[in-house]
Design a protein around this motif. Structure first.
Motif, PDB file in Angstrom:
ATOM      1  N   GLN A 179       0.833  -1.192   0.000  1.00 22.22           N
ATOM      2  CA  GLN A 179       0.000   0.000   0.000  1.00 22.22           C
ATOM      3  C   GLN A 179       0.875   1.252   0.000  1.00 22.22           C
ATOM      4  OE1 GLN A 179      -3.238  -0.053  -0.319  1.00 22.22           O
ATOM      5  NE2 GLN A 179      -3.250   2.171  -0.344  1.00 22.22           N
ATOM      6  N   VAL A 180       1.958   1.163   0.779  1.00 23.17           N
ATOM      7  CA  VAL A 180       2.856   2.285   0.944  1.00 23.17           C
ATOM      8  C   VAL A 180       3.466   2.726  -0.388  1.00 23.17           C
ATOM      9  CG1 VAL A 180       5.244   2.555   1.690  1.00 23.17           C
ATOM     10  CG2 VAL A 180       3.461   2.162   3.362  1.00 23.17           C
ATOM     11  N   GLU A 181       3.741   1.737  -1.247  1.00 25.68           N
ATOM     12  CA  GLU A 181       4.324   2.081  -2.544  1.00 25.68           C
ATOM     13  C   GLU A 181       3.394   2.984  -3.359  1.00 25.68           C
ATOM     14  OE1 GLU A 181       6.157  -0.928  -5.200  1.00 25.68           O
ATOM     15  OE2 GLU A 181       6.401  -2.011  -3.312  1.00 25.68           O
ATOM     16  N   TYR A 182       2.098   2.606  -3.364  1.00 23.79           N
ATOM     17  CA  TYR A 182       1.144   3.435  -4.109  1.00 23.79           C
ATOM     18  C   TYR A 182       1.057   4.833  -3.515  1.00 23.79           C
ATOM     19  CZ  TYR A 182      -0.340  -0.875  -6.295  1.00 23.79           C
ATOM     20  OH  TYR A 182      -0.365  -2.042  -7.006  1.00 23.79           O
ATOM     21  N   THR A 183       1.007   4.870  -2.161  1.00 18.00           N
ATOM     22  CA  THR A 183       0.898   6.170  -1.506  1.00 18.00           C
ATOM     23  C   THR A 183       2.098   7.042  -1.861  1.00 18.00           C
ATOM     24  OG1 THR A 183      -0.012   4.906   0.315  1.00 18.00           O
ATOM     25  CG2 THR A 183       0.298   7.233   0.675  1.00 18.00           C
ATOM     26  N   ALA A 184       3.271   6.437  -1.914  1.00 18.61           N
ATOM     27  CA  ALA A 184       4.470   7.205  -2.248  1.00 18.61           C
ATOM     28  C   ALA A 184       4.340   7.824  -3.621  1.00 18.61           C
ATOM     29  CB  ALA A 184       5.702   6.306  -2.173  1.00 18.61           C
ATOM     30  N   GLN A 185       3.828   7.022  -4.590  1.00 18.23           N
ATOM     31  CA  GLN A 185       3.669   7.551  -5.950  1.00 18.23           C
ATOM     32  C   GLN A 185       2.676   8.701  -5.978  1.00 18.23           C
ATOM     33  OE1 GLN A 185       2.660   4.252  -8.408  1.00 18.23           O
ATOM     34  NE2 GLN A 185       4.733   3.394  -8.328  1.00 18.23           N
ATOM     35  N   GLU A 186       1.538   8.493  -5.297  1.00 16.15           N
ATOM     36  CA  GLU A 186       0.510   9.535  -5.290  1.00 16.15           C
ATOM     37  C   GLU A 186       1.028  10.824  -4.675  1.00 16.15           C
ATOM     38  OE1 GLU A 186      -2.986   8.146  -3.319  1.00 16.15           O
ATOM     39  OE2 GLU A 186      -3.199   6.506  -4.746  1.00 16.15           O
ATOM     40  N   LEU A 187       1.706  10.659  -3.538  1.00 20.41           N
ATOM     41  CA  LEU A 187       2.211  11.841  -2.831  1.00 20.41           C
ATOM     42  C   LEU A 187       3.248  12.581  -3.660  1.00 20.41           C
ATOM     43  CD1 LEU A 187       2.724  11.077   0.937  1.00 20.41           C
ATOM     44  CD2 LEU A 187       1.296  12.803  -0.097  1.00 20.41           C
ATOM     45  N   SER A 188       4.094  11.822  -4.380  1.00 22.45           N
ATOM     46  CA  SER A 188       5.101  12.479  -5.219  1.00 22.45           C
ATOM     47  C   SER A 188       4.425  13.332  -6.270  1.00 22.45           C
ATOM     48  CB  SER A 188       5.992  11.445  -5.914  1.00 22.45           C
ATOM     49  OG  SER A 188       6.536  10.575  -4.990  1.00 22.45           O
ATOM     50  N   ALA A 189       3.372  12.753  -6.885  1.00 20.18           N
ATOM     51  CA  ALA A 189       2.651  13.509  -7.911  1.00 20.18           C
ATOM     52  C   ALA A 189       2.068  14.779  -7.315  1.00 20.18           C
ATOM     53  CB  ALA A 189       1.542  12.646  -8.513  1.00 20.18           C
ATOM     54  N   ALA A 190       1.406  14.637  -6.135  1.00 16.81           N
ATOM     55  CA  ALA A 190       0.790  15.795  -5.489  1.00 16.81           C
ATOM     56  C   ALA A 190       1.838  16.846  -5.146  1.00 16.81           C
ATOM     57  CB  ALA A 190       0.069  15.349  -4.232  1.00 16.81           C
ATOM     58  N   ALA A 191       2.993  16.371  -4.660  1.00 18.33           N
ATOM     59  CA  ALA A 191       4.040  17.303  -4.249  1.00 18.33           C
ATOM     60  C   ALA A 191       4.581  18.077  -5.436  1.00 18.33           C
ATOM     61  CB  ALA A 191       5.163  16.543  -3.555  1.00 18.33           C
ATOM     62  N   LEU A 192       4.745  17.368  -6.574  1.00 18.97           N
ATOM     63  CA  LEU A 192       5.263  18.053  -7.762  1.00 18.97           C
ATOM     64  C   LEU A 192       4.282  19.108  -8.238  1.00 18.97           C
ATOM     65  CD1 LEU A 192       7.036  15.255  -9.799  1.00 18.97           C
ATOM     66  CD2 LEU A 192       8.021  17.077  -8.408  1.00 18.97           C
ATOM     67  N   VAL A 193       2.974  18.781  -8.164  1.00 22.76           N
ATOM     68  CA  VAL A 193       1.958  19.745  -8.574  1.00 22.76           C
ATOM     69  C   VAL A 193       2.014  20.979  -7.674  1.00 22.76           C
ATOM     70  CG1 VAL A 193      -0.529  20.156  -8.699  1.00 22.76           C
ATOM     71  CG2 VAL A 193       0.423  18.063  -9.619  1.00 22.76           C
ATOM     72  N   ARG A 194       2.259  20.762  -6.380  1.00 21.37           N
ATOM     73  CA  ARG A 194       2.292  21.878  -5.452  1.00 21.37           C
ATOM     74  C   ARG A 194       3.614  22.642  -5.487  1.00 21.37           C
ATOM     75  NH1 ARG A 194       0.340  20.305   0.274  1.00 21.37           N
ATOM     76  NH2 ARG A 194      -1.890  20.647   0.128  1.00 21.37           N
ATOM     77  N   GLY A 195       4.526  22.191  -6.318  1.00 20.44           N
ATOM     78  CA  GLY A 195       5.760  22.945  -6.481  1.00 20.44           C
ATOM     79  C   GLY A 195       6.782  22.717  -5.405  1.00 20.44           C
ATOM     80  N   LEU A 196       6.753  21.540  -4.811  1.00 14.69           N
ATOM     81  CA  LEU A 196       7.714  21.253  -3.750  1.00 14.69           C
ATOM     82  C   LEU A 196       9.128  21.081  -4.299  1.00 14.69           C
ATOM     83  CD1 LEU A 196       6.855  21.014  -0.806  1.00 14.69           C
ATOM     84  CD2 LEU A 196       7.261  18.582  -0.959  1.00 14.69           C
ATOM     85  N   GLY A 197       9.203  20.718  -5.583  1.00  9.41           N
ATOM     86  CA  GLY A 197      10.518  20.514  -6.177  1.00  9.41           C
ATOM     87  C   GLY A 197      11.163  21.808  -6.653  1.00  9.41           C
ATOM     88  N   PHE A 198      10.457  22.909  -6.477  1.00  9.12           N
ATOM     89  CA  PHE A 198      10.960  24.200  -6.950  1.00  9.12           C
ATOM     90  C   PHE A 198      12.235  24.587  -6.210  1.00  9.12           C
ATOM     91  CE2 PHE A 198      10.676  28.945  -6.507  1.00  9.12           C
ATOM     92  CZ  PHE A 198      11.062  29.209  -7.817  1.00  9.12           C
ATOM     93  N   GLU A 199      13.238  25.011  -6.984  1.00 12.30           N
ATOM     94  CA  GLU A 199      14.564  25.227  -6.402  1.00 12.30           C
ATOM     95  C   GLU A 199      14.669  26.532  -5.623  1.00 12.30           C
ATOM     96  OE1 GLU A 199      17.663  23.340  -7.053  1.00 12.30           O
ATOM     97  OE2 GLU A 199      16.282  21.717  -7.556  1.00 12.30           O
ATOM     98  N   GLY A 200      13.878  27.540  -6.036  1.00 15.78           N
ATOM     99  CA  GLY A 200      14.064  28.869  -5.452  1.00 15.78           C
ATOM    100  C   GLY A 200      13.493  29.011  -4.063  1.00 15.78           C
ATOM    101  N   LYS A 201      13.230  30.267  -3.677  1.00 16.26           N
ATOM    102  CA  LYS A 201      12.752  30.538  -2.323  1.00 16.26           C
ATOM    103  C   LYS A 201      11.248  30.272  -2.225  1.00 16.26           C
ATOM    104  CE  LYS A 201      13.428  34.327   1.034  1.00 16.26           C
ATOM    105  NZ  LYS A 201      12.734  33.672   2.063  1.00 16.26           N
ATOM    106  N   HIS A 202      10.848  29.576  -1.174  1.00 14.41           N
ATOM    107  CA  HIS A 202       9.428  29.314  -0.953  1.00 14.41           C
ATOM    108  C   HIS A 202       8.853  30.369  -0.014  1.00 14.41           C
ATOM    109  CE1 HIS A 202       9.292  24.933  -2.336  1.00 14.41           C
ATOM    110  NE2 HIS A 202      10.469  25.404  -2.658  1.00 14.41           N
ATOM    111  N   THR A 203       7.556  30.650  -0.200  1.00 21.13           N
ATOM    112  CA  THR A 203       6.917  31.591   0.729  1.00 21.13           C
ATOM    113  C   THR A 203       6.000  30.822   1.671  1.00 21.13           C
ATOM    114  OG1 THR A 203       5.211  31.924  -0.914  1.00 21.13           O
ATOM    115  CG2 THR A 203       6.954  33.569  -0.809  1.00 21.13           C
ATOM    116  N   SER A 204       5.615  31.463   2.754  1.00 17.87           N
ATOM    117  CA  SER A 204       4.778  30.795   3.735  1.00 17.87           C
ATOM    118  C   SER A 204       3.679  31.734   4.207  1.00 17.87           C
ATOM    119  CB  SER A 204       5.631  30.344   4.921  1.00 17.87           C
ATOM    120  OG  SER A 204       4.796  29.910   5.962  1.00 17.87           O
ATOM    121  N   VAL A 205       2.481  31.172   4.501  1.00 16.88           N
ATOM    122  CA  VAL A 205       1.393  32.006   4.994  1.00 16.88           C
ATOM    123  C   VAL A 205       1.426  32.127   6.508  1.00 16.88           C
ATOM    124  CG1 VAL A 205      -0.196  31.592   3.093  1.00 16.88           C
ATOM    125  CG2 VAL A 205      -0.151  30.021   5.017  1.00 16.88           C
ATOM    126  N   ILE A 206       2.267  31.311   7.145  1.00 16.48           N
ATOM    127  CA  ILE A 206       2.287  31.334   8.604  1.00 16.48           C
ATOM    128  C   ILE A 206       3.404  32.260   9.094  1.00 16.48           C
ATOM    129  CG2 ILE A 206       2.634  29.962  10.684  1.00 16.48           C
ATOM    130  CD1 ILE A 206       1.587  27.580   8.984  1.00 16.48           C
TER     131      ILE A 206
END
Lengths: 233, 192
Positions: A179-206
């Motif tokens: 199950q964990v393998e599938y979750t890893a794939q899904e999460l990677s896709a979600a993370a890439l969509v959210r721009g987690l792989g972006f190299e530059g500076k990230h901003t935060s709302v908190i």
């Protein structure tokens, strides 16, 4: 977010944990330990977990009471072991209390933005987020796997595990790992969509900012440290 | 050195959670079956059951850093929940060493896996090491109560030194067995 309790910055919470650890290594005298426990109880109460603080205080007093009275006289190996365990638990209590204080009412987002502020590299921040987010998923996965096992008549009680250890392990761990393998794939896709792989500076709302109560907390910890240091010399 | 990408980091985070979970299972199993000194057996028990996970991590993310990060989840846990600082050091250092053996050395694959897994398993000894180190604190408090040193030694000699070596040796034995079991399960279900 309006809150009637006092909130603390993640960073000052971390300093509290560090202080508790220092207290444990330096083998502070009992009165200092007691003062720190009372201090943590106070912190927990003003940040909205009065009950937890109270339990910690009571269990500290109780352990102390046991060591002082019942196991004061060491007569044999049994009392020696029990008294040793008591001493260990008693000295571990302040850091555990500090840990509870640090993890109470602190969201993952706050920790992450505090970590970002400290310039902690991505290869530490990302696994940290994933662990915090994935834990509830894993728990529900485990629940449904156990249900499926029960449905098929495979019990996971202690006696069953002792009788067929490898089988129990296989039937339990393999579905989780699959199950964990599938979750890893899904999460990677979600993370890439959210721009987690972006190299530059990230901003935060908190917003991460030390407020007046944080300065008060840090100052009182410093005072405690100075008193403790003064006691040593 | 191949760098860890975001996908790798996410997989690492997930495997670390599962590792944390297996350690939790090991702790619970020991707590319900062995009285008083169950904590001494937790490292060997979890070595017995997390072999499969270790093989998967070593195969799925064959880069330096993966094993260290998976092991360090325990370090963070021990740190955050305020165990002894000594408790979080071994669970960071031993996985780091295991990582070096796994990704940087050039011995045969199966031997490499076995050696690195054994080293990795020692990472969990952190919280129980204080049982021996904090003996000093305890005997100190005994001495303050007016007991003499020879009495303190007589109380603790047999219990401590023997159990230390037994539990350390047990970690080595169980991690070898655990890896064998892990390999069987891995080839049956995961190898493609």
């Amino acid at each position: 977010m309006e809150n009637r309790y006092v909130t603390f910055d993640p960073r000052s919470k971390l300093v509290t944990v560090l202080f508790a650890s220092v207290l444990l290594i330096s083998r502070a005298n009992p009165s200092m330990e007691f003062v720190f426990i009372v201090f943590i109880t106070f912190l927990l109460s003003i940040s909205g977990s009065f009950k937890k603080g109270f339990i910690i205080l009571i269990s500290y007093v109780f352990l102390n009471f046991l060591t002082m009275t019942v196991f004061h006289e060491i007569t044999g190996i049994i009392t020696a072991i029990v008294s040793f365990v008591l001493v260990v638990y008693k000295s571990l209590l302040p850091p555990i209390a500090a840990g509870i204080f640090a993890t109470q009412h602190t969201s993952v987002g706050e920790w992450v933005s505090a970590m970002k502020k400290w310039h902690i590299p991505n290869f530490l921040v990302i696994p940290f987020i994933v662990i915090c987010r994935f834990f509830p998923t894993l728990r529900s996965d485990v629940k449904s796997i156990r249900q499926a096992m029960k449905f098929r008549g495979i019990d996971l009680s202690v006696s069953e595990v002792i009788r067929h250890p490898i089988q129990a392990m296989e039937y339990f761990l393999v579905p989780i790992l699959k199950q964990v393998e599938y979750t890893a794939q899904e999460l990677s896709a979600a993370a890439l969509v959210r721009g987690l792989g972006f190299e530059g500076k990230h901003t935060s709302v908190i917003p991460i900012k030390l407020k007046i109560q944080d300065y008060l907390l840090l100052a009182s910890l410093l005072v405690l440290l100075l008193v403790e240091g003064g006691g040593v010399f | 050195m191949k760098k860890l990408k975001v996908q790798d980091l996410i997989s690492i985070g997930i495997y670390a959670t599962v590792y944390f979970f297996t350690v939790f299972i090991a702790t619970m199993l020991m707590r319900f079956t062995v009285p008083v000194f169950h904590s001494l057996l937790v490292p060997s028990m979890s070595a017995l059951i997390s072999g499969t996970l270790y093989i998967i991590v070593a195969n799925k993310v064959p880069k330096f850093g993966a094993i260290t990060l998976v092991g360090s989840v325990m370090a963070v846990f021990f740190f955050a929940f305020g165990y002894f600082p000594l408790a979080f050091l071994p669970s960071f250092l031993f996985p780091l060493l295991a990582d070096f053996v796994q990704t940087k050395t050039k011995i045969s694959d199966s031997l490499k896996l076995m050696v690195s897994y054994t080293i990795f398993s020692f990472g969990l000894t952190g919280p129980i090491l204080p049982l021996w180190f904090m003996k000093d604190a305890y005997s100190e408090s005994l001495l303050n109560k007016g007991k003499d040193m020879s009495y303190v030694n007589s109380v603790f000699e047999g219990v401590s030194t023997a159990s230390f070596f037994v539990s350390m040796l047990l970690v080595i034995i169980t991690s070898i067995i655990g890896l064998k079991i892990g390999k069987i399960i891995y080839t049956k279900h995961f190898a493609k």
